[in-house]
Design an enzyme around this catalytic site. Structure first.
Site, PDB file in Angstrom:
ATOM      1  N   THR A 347      -4.698  11.051   0.308  1.00 30.28           N
ATOM      2  CA  THR A 347      -5.846  11.957   0.343  1.00 30.28           C
ATOM      3  C   THR A 347      -6.798  11.698   1.505  1.00 30.28           C
ATOM      4  OG1 THR A 347      -5.831  12.642  -1.981  1.00 30.28           O
ATOM      5  CG2 THR A 347      -7.982  12.511  -0.920  1.00 30.28           C
ATOM      6  N   ASN A 575      -6.258  -3.593  -5.237  1.00 28.58           N
ATOM      7  CA  ASN A 575      -7.179  -2.526  -4.842  1.00 28.58           C
ATOM      8  C   ASN A 575      -7.612  -1.714  -6.056  1.00 28.58           C
ATOM      9  OD1 ASN A 575      -4.557  -1.401  -5.149  1.00 28.58           O
ATOM     10  ND2 ASN A 575      -5.239   0.418  -4.059  1.00 28.58           N
ATOM     11  N   CYS A 577      -6.217   0.831  -7.375  1.00 27.77           N
ATOM     12  CA  CYS A 577      -5.136   1.314  -8.238  1.00 27.77           C
ATOM     13  C   CYS A 577      -4.031   0.284  -8.413  1.00 27.77           C
ATOM     14  CB  CYS A 577      -4.562   2.616  -7.684  1.00 27.77           C
ATOM     15  SG  CYS A 577      -5.800   3.902  -7.459  1.00 27.77           S
ATOM     16  N   THR A 578      -4.273  -0.947  -8.066  1.00 26.45           N
ATOM     17  CA  THR A 578      -3.422  -2.124  -8.315  1.00 26.45           C
ATOM     18  C   THR A 578      -2.080  -2.114  -7.602  1.00 26.45           C
ATOM     19  OG1 THR A 578      -2.256  -1.437 -10.356  1.00 26.45           O
ATOM     20  CG2 THR A 578      -4.500  -2.310 -10.615  1.00 26.45           C
ATOM     21  N   GLU A 579      -1.936  -1.338  -6.498  1.00 25.89           N
ATOM     22  CA  GLU A 579      -0.661  -1.378  -5.781  1.00 25.89           C
ATOM     23  C   GLU A 579      -0.744  -2.145  -4.457  1.00 25.89           C
ATOM     24  OE1 GLU A 579      -2.412   2.400  -3.933  1.00 25.89           O
ATOM     25  OE2 GLU A 579      -2.621   1.144  -5.714  1.00 25.89           O
TER      26      GLU A 579
END
Length: 948
Positions: A347, A575, A577-579
């Site tokens: 995005t 981060n 979103c955990t990736e």
């Protein structure tokens, strides 16, 4: 009871009184009258009289009931309606029916329904001359002038929107559109009318999602072309096939003039790029994807969009190619990838590429140091990074805990929680220009003395000054804690100012230092510490995760021991979103640049198209690597870190769609094997592409000493984790020839320190019209909410299969609504389809962990893994998260439990979308059924930025 009430309820098209608002009613002949809520009250009162008799007329009970129901009906009609709306008579009567049913007044509702049916029959039987003549309709143009309503063009546009779409017909759209026309309708309302009409049909035929998108395109074309021309201009899709090339230069000029497009883009060979545009790809959008782009992505001046879809993709492509040698050729290559939906940038890249402030990076990770200046610098950095759409992960572990000594004031610390409150409020204040809410996740290690207060941050009870209702939180869990939980041993909490070394240690070194600090605490050499039972703290972590959705569970040692960059730093957090798993320190803010391959576009019934996937990955990696150099950095620590290490995160989406194409059930060994196979190919091609870039452009600065430089690839790094954690249960098999690639990595080097990460992709998967990330299907028929509104979503693959077996009909639609999109309880559906189209809460979550483990072995970063539980319990949660740890997962994301009240059982007609104010609640025939647990976080909750 007779077929019609003795006293007939008044129809809403009787004379009405003027309201203070501008809401109006469309009569059945197309005439317009003011909307009067009092008339609804009269209709309701007469309905009660018809059932309960004349004695109900003076009843206080009936009066109160009618007053409440009237308020409900008006609220339903006028929801999101600040400027006034028009309602068709039938819409109002629908709302009256629903209000009666929701209120439990079933006899009255039945009488009302029967009366409406009788009146419909009477109207149908009336001779044409007896009916009121329909007025000759006009429309109100942008200048306020009344002009004839062009029904011929309306029919042309609808016909074009339906062309070549199987199962889609013009007439149902036109009938519903004409029903909502009235004399003096505005041009904006006229543009919306066929869109709304088509959208009501999506639940019965998924291809109407394409028709709806094409009708929205007509509205967008009028808006964009009229803006550029300075006068009203309309164009059909056929006309734009010739007109796109002429539009594109004017679009660029307008964007530069408005200071929304970088002037450098106008110095490209614009005619060459304009000739490369593919207008026919505008037809590939589904409604949800195009509406999302319209609302949030397309460039606009004071709300007027002037960017069409193919111009949007070319603008992003040009922005990413601006420093290439043959930048036109590369821009066309990038454009082809984006506009085909084979790959989609994240995005921030879509928002900002080709603009004067190209902040294209997705995620930023920071470490907050233990002094007041550093803490508030971190808060300022959060604001600057969030301003241009960055998602944030903050490592707060170094900040001293509650009760720790402050040397400068000789006082005691209030701990980390008050500062987290400030960070929370900053995220809300900086909302990226209204595009999306600022988003941050705070990480804390499990040994921090404030960990128990940290667990409570998202609770809705307690001191609100010590709550962060908008911030995401995550536990950063060392292996030693999990071992103590397994052995049911004690655990000691410390303040980091007294044990600062623990923050940077992992594996055996952490164990040795931690146990030494425990001995120091026993000897009285540490002032602030607390002992707890490890399993008690673990249970509380899981309880809070279930009750509030936070903090997430992430594993420190797996992230560090398998990190390619351990030679230059430590991974202190993930981060938003955990990736992402990148190093941070006081001097380095980690940055990651994301994009996702559409796996569904590279899979057919025969399997993965390896050659196609290889081409996609090569181009995608070049685009992501370009972001590092082009990016607009808002803080110097981010720029220094990104240029030094050049990390990127190539992920994937459409995994569930790929399984459907292969006829594989998510809950199967075959699906787990496919997760392994597909990720191995993506990993191989991604690493190969980074080596190619290193050969062309040079290796990244900190390559020497990395695992890459030692020939240790992600699959090999499992051995490092296994050595530190003997209990690891992780598959290490491989299909491809990795030895030659290892040798090439050692010899040539890598362009990027990190290459892969699987992000949630909730928004970009909507744009591409595929399933989100690696998620199982949420439901087969539901109303989806995001920041663009509410949308009907139906599983098109399922509909095709049901049609082939003669099972797709009105009853099936009704059953799917009643059972919340699940096939399981529907007896006439064959078992093979039930297995293939099992929804997220029907898939045992252990299958999600097993598939994620197979992916994780190939990924140098991590993956956003949501876990779904239909019947959560303490034991089930404990088993699931211990399994995730044993299988070597680096991180987990949201825990999703089924909601306490099920999905709205309304006919989805009239309920979906930002443009429609009406959103009915439960369908009368579908009483709510109990479910086992509250939902931790709504699926794609528009207020939950982590889901966007």
């Amino acid at each position: 009871m007779s077929s019609s009430p003795a006293v007939r309820p008044a129809e809403p098209d009787a004379p009405v009184q003027l309201m203070a608002t501008r809401n109006q009613v469309i009569r059945r002949n197309g005439a317009l009258t003011p909307f009067d809520p009092g008339k609804i009250a009269v209709a309701l009162t007469k309905a009660f009289l018809a059932v309960e008799g004349a004695g109900a007329a003076g009843s206080a009970r009936v009066h109160d009931i009618v007053e409440g129901l009237t308020d409900d009906v008006v609220a339903g009609l006028t929801r999101r309606s600040e400027a006034g709306r028009t309602f068709h008579i039938e819409d109002i009567q629908d709302q009256v029916e629903l209000a009666l049913m929701r209120g439990g007044h079933h006899k009255v509702a039945r009488a009302y329904v029967l009366y409406r049916e009788e009146r419909a029959r009477e109207r149908a039987a009336e001779p044409p001359g007896a009916r009121a003549a329909a007025p000759r309709l006009t429309m109100t143009d942008e200048g306020g002038n009344r002009v004839p309503l062009d029904l011929e063009r309306l029919e042309l546009v609808v016909d074009e929107a339906c062309r070549d779409l199987e199962g889609v017909a013009c007439e149902p759209i036109l009938v519903e559109t004409r029903r909502n026309l009235y004399d003096g309708i505005t041009t904006g309302e006229l543009a919306e009318a066929p869109i709304l009409a088509a959208r009501t049909l999506i639940e019965r035929e998924p291809n109407y999602a394409f028709a709806s998108a094409r009708l929205l395109l007509d509205k967008l074309r009028r808006e964009a072309l009229s803006f550029l021309e300075g006068r009203r201009v309309e164009a059909t899709q056929a006309q734009m096939a010739e007109g796109y090339a002429g539009y594109f230069p004017a679009y660029l000029e307008a964007g530069v003039r408005a200071e929304l497009i970088d002037p450098e883009l106008s110095r490209f060979d614009v005619p060459r790029l304009a000739a490369a545009l593919r207008p026919e790809r505008d037809l590939a959008f589904q409604y949800l994807g195009l509406q999302t782009l319209y609302d949030r992505y397309f460039l606009h001046v004071e709300g007027t969009r002037f960017e069409l879809p193919q111009a949007f993709f070319m603008r992003v492509a040009m922005g990413l190619a601006v420093r290439e040698i043959d930048r036109e050729a590369r821009a066309i290559e990038f454009y082809e990838l984006l506009s085909s939906f084979d790959f989609m940038c994240s995005t921030p890249t879509l928002f900002n590429a080709g603009t004067p402030r190209p902040q294209l990076s997705s995620c930023f990770l920071t470490t907050v140091c233990d002094d007041l200046g550093s803490i508030f610098k971190a808060v300022r950095d959060n604001a600057m990074l969030a301003k241009y759409s960055g998602g944030l992960g903050n490592d707060w572990t170094p900040v001293r805990g509650l009760g720790a000594h402050i040397k400068g004031t000789n006082g005691k610390s209030q701990g980390v929680v008050p500062f987290l409150k400030v960070a929370n409020d900053t995220a809300i204040a900086v909302n990226q220009g209204g595009k999306r809410k600022g988003a941050v996740c705070a990480y804390l290690e499990t040994w921090h003395v404030d960990i128990e207060e940290f667990l409570d941050l998202r609770k809705n009870t307690g001191d609100d000054r010590r709550r962060t209702h908008d911030m995401n939180t995550a536990n950063w869990v060392p292996d030693l804690f999990m071992e103590r939980v397994t052995a049911d041993e004690g655990w000691t909490l410390f303040s980091p100012d007294e044990v600062p070394d623990l923050h940077d240690l992992t594996g055996a070194a952490f164990r040795d230092a931690y146990e030494a600090h425990e001995r120091r605490a026993e000897a009285g050499e540490i002032r602030v510490f607390r002992k707890v039972r490890a399993v008690d703290l673990w249970r509380r972590m899981l309880t809070m995760l279930f009750e509030t959705g936070h903090p997430w569970i992430t594993f420190k040692d797996a992230c560090n021991l398998r990190s390619p960059q351990g030679h230059v730093g430590v991974v202190h957090s993930s981060n938003l979103c955990t990736e992402i798993t990148l190093n941070t320190s006081a001097g380095e803010v980690a940055v990651c640049n994301l994009g996702s391959v559409n796996l569904a576009a590279h899979v057919s019934g025969e399997g993965i198209d390896r050659e196609h996937l290889s081409r996609t990955v090569r181009t995608a990696m070049r685009m992501l690597d370009n972001v590092v150099d082009i990016n607009f950095y808002t803080i110097p620590e981010a720029r220094a870190s990104n240029l030094r290490h050049r990390p990127v995160g190539l992920g994937l989406m459409g995994f569930q769609d790929a399984l459907h194409a292969l006829r594989l059930a998510y809950a199967s060994d075959e699906a787990v094997a496919f997760a392994d196979e597909s990720m191995e190919i993506v990993s191989y091609e991604t690493i190969q592409a980074s080596v190619d870039l290193a050969e062309e452009r040079g290796r990244y600065q900190s390559f020497e000493g990395s695992l890459w430089s030692q020939g240790i690839l992600p699959i090999d790094s499992i051995g490092r984790l296994q050595e530190a954690r003997p209990s690891l249960e992780m598959d290490r098999s491989a299909r491809l020839d990795w030895e030659a690639l290892r040798a090439r990595v050692r010899r040539v080097g890598m362009r990027n320190s990190n290459c892969m990460a699987i992000a949630p992709t909730a928004t970009i998967s909507n744009i591409c019209g595929v399933s989100q990330s690696i998620e199982p299907a949420y439901q087969n028929l539901y109303v989806k909410s995001n920041m663009s509104g509410d949308f009907t979503v139906v599983n098109a693959a399922l509909v095709r299969d049901l049609k082939d077996r003669g099972l797709w009909d009105e009853v099936m639609v009704s059953d799917l609504k009643y059972y919340d999109g699940s096939l399981g309880p529907i007896d006439r559906v064959p078992d093979d389809l039930k297995a293939l189209y099992a929804t997220a809460f029907e898939v045992d979550p252990s299958w999600l962990v097993e598939a994620a483990s197979r992916r994780q072995k190939w990924i140098d970063q991590a993956q956003s893994l949501n876990l779904y539980m239909s019947k959560p319990s303490g034991r089930a949660l404990d088993e699931l998260y211990r399994l995730a740890w044993r299988r070597g997962l680096k991180t987990t994301y949201y825990l999703r439990a089924q909601s306490a009240s099920h999905v709205e059982k309304s006919t989805l007609k009239g309920t979906d979308g930002k443009l429609n104010a009406v959103r009915p609640a439960a369908e009368p025939a579908a009483p709510a059924r109990p479910v086992p647990a509250p939902q931790a976080c709504a699926i794609d909750d528009p207020e939950c930025e982590a889901c966007q």
